[in-house]
Design a protein around this motif. Structure first.
Motif, PDB file in Angstrom:
ATOM      1  N   TYR A 118      -0.118 -11.303   6.879  1.00  0.00           N
ATOM      2  CA  TYR A 118      -1.219 -10.361   6.629  1.00  0.00           C
ATOM      3  C   TYR A 118      -0.891  -9.346   5.533  1.00  0.00           C
ATOM      4  N   GLY A 119       0.242  -9.487   4.874  1.00  0.00           N
ATOM      5  CA  GLY A 119       0.656  -8.523   3.855  1.00  0.00           C
ATOM      6  C   GLY A 119      -0.382  -8.306   2.765  1.00  0.00           C
ATOM      7  N   LEU A 120      -0.943  -9.372   2.233  1.00  0.00           N
ATOM      8  CA  LEU A 120      -1.949  -9.235   1.180  1.00  0.00           C
ATOM      9  C   LEU A 120      -3.202  -8.539   1.698  1.00  0.00           C
ATOM     10  N   PHE A 121      -3.605  -8.870   2.923  1.00  0.00           N
ATOM     11  CA  PHE A 121      -4.777  -8.213   3.512  1.00  0.00           C
ATOM     12  C   PHE A 121      -4.538  -6.716   3.700  1.00  0.00           C
ATOM     13  N   TRP A 122      -3.341  -6.357   4.173  1.00  0.00           N
ATOM     14  CA  TRP A 122      -3.021  -4.937   4.349  1.00  0.00           C
ATOM     15  C   TRP A 122      -2.968  -4.225   3.000  1.00  0.00           C
TER      16      TRP A 122
END
Length: 161
Positions: A118-122
């Motif tokens: 989820y890094g890109l979403f965060w």
């Protein structure tokens, strides 16, 4: 003339961040994960506290770093803080059996509380949070124009009939 408008209180801004995070989670769960347009996403009311407090923490970081660090660096710091916030609040909630998320099914998770997937979403979420929510929440002002000038504010009381 009336008094100058006052900035929105910390509690008011926390409420805005909580509602924004909660609604964003609902949209993300519905459209990205489930890919259904029925809006049947599930979350927890405890998420409101997590999002509200995290938003206030990120607001403080924004105020300290906005003139010192570029947007890309700030968003990386926000993303790291979101991961730390999610892990720490998830750990506390898990102690009470109340953690609403579980990333155990993901490949790159840490104790099921956070996942690197989820890094890109965060990162994108923190960018939107700064540019659309925090900046505007800090600009909100409350004016006393809504109060009637010639009449006292009505009192509400329970009476027996």
């Amino acid at each position: 003339m009336g008094s100058a408008a006052e900035p929105l209180s910390r509690l008011g801004r926390g409420y805005i961040y909580a509602i924004h995070g909660y609604f964003s989670e609902m949209l993300f769960t519905t459209f990205v994960l489930d890919q259904a347009w029925t809006f049947r996403a599930a979350t927890s009311l405890l998420s409101l506290v997590v999002y509200g407090t995290c938003g206030l923490a990120l607001e403080r970081i924004y105020l300290r770093l906005r003139e010192k660090w570029c947007l890309l660096t700030r968003c990386l710091v926000y993303t790291l803080c979101i991961y730390l916030w999610e892990f720490s609040t998830g750990s506390v909630l898990r102690l009470f059996g109340a953690c609403p998320w579980d990333y155990s099914g993901f490949r790159y998770h840490l104790l099921g509380l956070v996942t690197l997937e989820y890094g890109l979403f965060w990162f994108v979420g923190s960018l939107l949070l700064e540019k659309l929510v925090i900046c505007n929440a800090l600009r909100l002002r409350l004016d006393e124009a809504w109060k009637p000038k010639d009449k006292p504010f009505p009192k509400f009381a329970l009476t027996e009939d």
